[in-house]
Write a protein that holds these residues in place. Structure first.
Motif, PDB file in Angstrom:
ATOM      1  N   ASN A 108       0.757  -1.134   0.026  1.00 57.04           N
ATOM      2  CA  ASN A 108       0.156  -0.072   0.005  1.00 57.04           C
ATOM      3  C   ASN A 108       0.721   1.332  -0.031  1.00 57.04           C
ATOM      4  N   LEU A 109       0.594   2.218  -1.131  1.00 55.18           N
ATOM      5  CA  LEU A 109       1.556   3.223  -1.034  1.00 55.18           C
ATOM      6  C   LEU A 109       0.746   4.575  -1.227  1.00 55.18           C
ATOM      7  N   GLU A 110       0.736   5.465  -0.171  1.00 56.93           N
ATOM      8  CA  GLU A 110      -0.104   6.607  -0.018  1.00 56.93           C
ATOM      9  C   GLU A 110       0.729   7.980  -0.823  1.00 56.93           C
ATOM     10  N   ASP A 111      -0.181   8.812  -1.243  1.00 54.63           N
ATOM     11  CA  ASP A 111       0.543  10.030  -1.900  1.00 54.63           C
ATOM     12  C   ASP A 111       0.722  11.322  -0.983  1.00 54.63           C
ATOM     13  N   ARG A 112      -0.074  11.314   0.203  1.00 57.16           N
ATOM     14  CA  ARG A 112      -0.155  12.207   1.189  1.00 57.16           C
ATOM     15  C   ARG A 112      -0.309  13.550   0.635  1.00 57.16           C
ATOM     16  N   LEU A 113      -0.861  13.512  -0.473  1.00 56.45           N
ATOM     17  CA  LEU A 113      -1.259  14.896  -1.414  1.00 56.45           C
ATOM     18  C   LEU A 113       0.030  15.482  -1.972  1.00 56.45           C
ATOM     19  N   GLY A 114       1.049  14.803  -2.153  1.00 53.56           N
ATOM     20  CA  GLY A 114       2.225  15.185  -2.736  1.00 53.56           C
ATOM     21  C   GLY A 114       1.736  15.460  -4.112  1.00 53.56           C
ATOM     22  N   PRO A 115       2.874  15.683  -5.171  1.00 52.28           N
ATOM     23  CA  PRO A 115       2.865  15.654  -6.472  1.00 52.28           C
ATOM     24  C   PRO A 115       2.145  14.228  -7.003  1.00 52.28           C
ATOM     25  N   ALA A 116       1.351  14.173  -7.781  1.00 52.75           N
ATOM     26  CA  ALA A 116       0.828  12.881  -8.359  1.00 52.75           C
ATOM     27  C   ALA A 116       1.934  12.254  -9.398  1.00 52.75           C
ATOM     28  N   THR A 117       2.823  13.083  -9.994  1.00 57.54           N
ATOM     29  CA  THR A 117       3.797  12.654 -10.745  1.00 57.54           C
ATOM     30  C   THR A 117       4.769  12.115 -10.014  1.00 57.54           C
ATOM     31  N   PHE A 134       1.295  -6.714  -5.754  1.00 60.39           N
ATOM     32  CA  PHE A 134      -0.097  -5.868  -6.077  1.00 60.39           C
ATOM     33  C   PHE A 134       0.034  -4.642  -5.305  1.00 60.39           C
ATOM     34  N   VAL A 135       0.364  -3.533  -6.155  1.00 60.39           N
ATOM     35  CA  VAL A 135       0.346  -2.052  -5.934  1.00 60.39           C
ATOM     36  C   VAL A 135      -0.901  -1.577  -5.453  1.00 60.39           C
ATOM     37  N   ASN A 136      -1.266  -1.154  -4.338  1.00 57.35           N
ATOM     38  CA  ASN A 136      -2.724  -0.574  -3.864  1.00 57.35           C
ATOM     39  C   ASN A 136      -2.373   0.842  -3.763  1.00 57.35           C
ATOM     40  N   ALA A 137      -2.528   1.971  -4.815  1.00 59.80           N
ATOM     41  CA  ALA A 137      -2.235   3.241  -4.764  1.00 59.80           C
ATOM     42  C   ALA A 137      -3.265   3.857  -4.072  1.00 59.80           C
ATOM     43  N   ARG A 138      -2.829   4.637  -2.875  1.00 61.49           N
ATOM     44  CA  ARG A 138      -3.582   5.314  -2.149  1.00 61.49           C
ATOM     45  C   ARG A 138      -3.561   6.791  -2.338  1.00 61.49           C
ATOM     46  N   THR A 139      -4.534   7.450  -2.614  1.00 59.86           N
ATOM     47  CA  THR A 139      -4.702   9.099  -2.561  1.00 59.86           C
ATOM     48  C   THR A 139      -5.469   9.760  -1.358  1.00 59.86           C
ATOM     49  N   ASP A 140      -4.703  10.653  -0.717  1.00 59.13           N
ATOM     50  CA  ASP A 140      -5.339  11.225   0.366  1.00 59.13           C
ATOM     51  C   ASP A 140      -6.109  12.399   0.070  1.00 59.13           C
ATOM     52  N   THR A 141      -6.952  12.367  -0.867  1.00 62.39           N
ATOM     53  CA  THR A 141      -7.908  13.771  -1.141  1.00 62.39           C
ATOM     54  C   THR A 141      -8.950  13.934  -0.209  1.00 62.39           C
ATOM     55  N   TYR A 142      -9.276  12.710   0.079  1.00 61.83           N
ATOM     56  CA  TYR A 142     -10.423  12.822   1.224  1.00 61.83           C
ATOM     57  C   TYR A 142      -9.914  12.718   2.735  1.00 61.83           C
ATOM     58  N   TRP A 143      -8.933  12.164   2.778  1.00 66.44           N
ATOM     59  CA  TRP A 143      -7.963  11.582   4.214  1.00 66.44           C
ATOM     60  C   TRP A 143      -7.425  13.050   4.677  1.00 66.44           C
ATOM     61  N   LEU A 144      -6.764  13.649   3.812  1.00 71.79           N
ATOM     62  CA  LEU A 144      -6.061  14.826   4.315  1.00 71.79           C
ATOM     63  C   LEU A 144      -6.566  16.139   3.605  1.00 71.79           C
ATOM     64  N   GLY A 145      -7.065  16.074   2.290  1.00 71.47           N
ATOM     65  CA  GLY A 145      -7.633  17.086   1.808  1.00 71.47           C
ATOM     66  C   GLY A 145      -9.228  17.369   1.888  1.00 71.47           C
ATOM     67  N   ASP A 146      -9.612  17.982   0.900  1.00 76.91           N
ATOM     68  CA  ASP A 146     -11.246  18.637   1.110  1.00 76.91           C
ATOM     69  C   ASP A 146     -11.991  17.641   0.267  1.00 76.91           C
ATOM     70  N   GLY A 147     -11.513  16.537  -0.463  1.00 76.36           N
ATOM     71  CA  GLY A 147     -12.675  15.930  -0.925  1.00 76.36           C
ATOM     72  C   GLY A 147     -12.849  16.121  -2.402  1.00 76.36           C
ATOM     73  N   ASP A 148     -11.915  16.644  -3.050  1.00 77.57           N
ATOM     74  CA  ASP A 148     -11.997  17.047  -4.382  1.00 77.57           C
ATOM     75  C   ASP A 148     -12.163  15.952  -5.338  1.00 77.57           C
ATOM     76  N   THR A 152      -9.438  13.621  -7.250  1.00 83.34           N
ATOM     77  CA  THR A 152      -9.277  12.411  -6.751  1.00 83.34           C
ATOM     78  C   THR A 152      -9.207  11.554  -8.232  1.00 83.34           C
ATOM     79  N   ARG A 153     -10.141  11.590  -9.072  1.00 83.46           N
ATOM     80  CA  ARG A 153     -10.288  10.832 -10.253  1.00 83.46           C
ATOM     81  C   ARG A 153      -8.813  11.075 -10.959  1.00 83.46           C
ATOM     82  N   ALA A 154      -8.367  12.246 -11.168  1.00 85.14           N
ATOM     83  CA  ALA A 154      -7.032  12.578 -11.896  1.00 85.14           C
ATOM     84  C   ALA A 154      -5.934  11.762 -11.204  1.00 85.14           C
TER      85      ALA A 154
END
Length: 266
Positions: A108-117, A134-148, A152-154
């Protein structure tokens, strides 16, 4: 136990994968004894057990050590590796290769709202170094961000293009938004269980492929310990079930070395 078997648990024609998260050998093997084929780790539990902060890239060694302990057990192991414990994709890839070598089948790898690139580069490097993981890619747009939702989709699309096998959106609990995201994605969606959110059967009906428990079990165990000592201090008998000394001892590895144990301990 193979990575292919783990990936297969995420397929749409399978029941939803409920993934409990362990923090040590005893918790992992106890969960496996309840019939869970796959067990994840929780970075909070690992960090707290070592007296280190979670989400600060401080538990690389502890995480690898736990994977080494669990990787040969008869269950499928997925490891919470925070952000990969490095900003360097090559270093993250090397850590993933080490996890795969000791028997882990997922990461499980999280982005911590850093650059998506940057996160996409880490995912691509991991898939190159450990293609079966098996790479489970986590985005924190809802966890740390405002839930955009658009962000999230991008992000998830970029992570999929980089090679992620599944995607994870902790903090997302709205059933309508979950269903919309499922329809958008071409990959298994992982949701973090929340007592205030949809039930596991409801999440399955929404099309979610995997539900993780995160640090919930660790925090509940810690809460139960505090409740127990408070009841004892107040002169009451503690409530709830507790495994016996022998039950816990039975969770040890048969080949574990150490001094002889007394026949009976508390």
């Amino acid at each position: 136990m193979t990575a292919l078997a783990f990936a297969d648990l995420h397929h749409a024609d399978r029941p939803l994968l409920l993934l409990p998260n362990a923090w040590d050998h005893a918790s992992a093997t106890a969960l496996a004894a309840q019939g869970f084929r796959a067990i994840g780790t929780t970075s909070l539990g690992v960090a707290a057990g070592a007296g280190l902060p979670d989400g600060a890239s401080a538990v690389r060694d502890e995480t690898l050590r736990l994977a080494l302990t669990l990787g040969t057990e008869p269950f499928l192991l997925s490891v919470d590796a925070e952000d990969g414990f490095s900003e360097d994709p090559d270093e993250v890839a090397e850590f993933a290769r080490e996890l795969s070598a000791v028997g882990a089948v997922g990461i499980n790898l999280e982005d911590r709202l850093g650059p998506a690139t940057l996160h996409a580069a880490k995912i691509a490097a991991v898939k190159s170094a450990a293609p079966d993981l098996f790479v489970n890619a986590r985005t924190d747009t809802y966890w740390l961000g405002d839930g955009d939702g658009e962000d999230t989709r991008a992000r998830l699309d970029a992570y999929r293009q980089a090679g992620a096998d599944g995607v994870f959106v902790p903090g997302l609990t709205d059933p309508g938004l979950i269903a919309t995201l499922v329809r958008h994605l071409d990959a298994p969606l992982n949701i973090l269980y929340s007592p205030a959110g949809p039930t596991v059967p409801h999440l399955a009906d929404l099309g979610v492929s995997r539900v993780s428990l995160g640090s919930l079990l660790y925090r509940r165990a810690l809460g139960a310990a505090l409740e127990t000592v408070a009841e004892i201090a107040s002169g009451r008998s503690p409530r709830g079930a507790a495994p016996s000394y022998g039950d816990v001892l039975a969770l040890s590895r048969p080949d574990a070395s150490g001094p002889p144990r007394a026949a009976r301990r508390t």
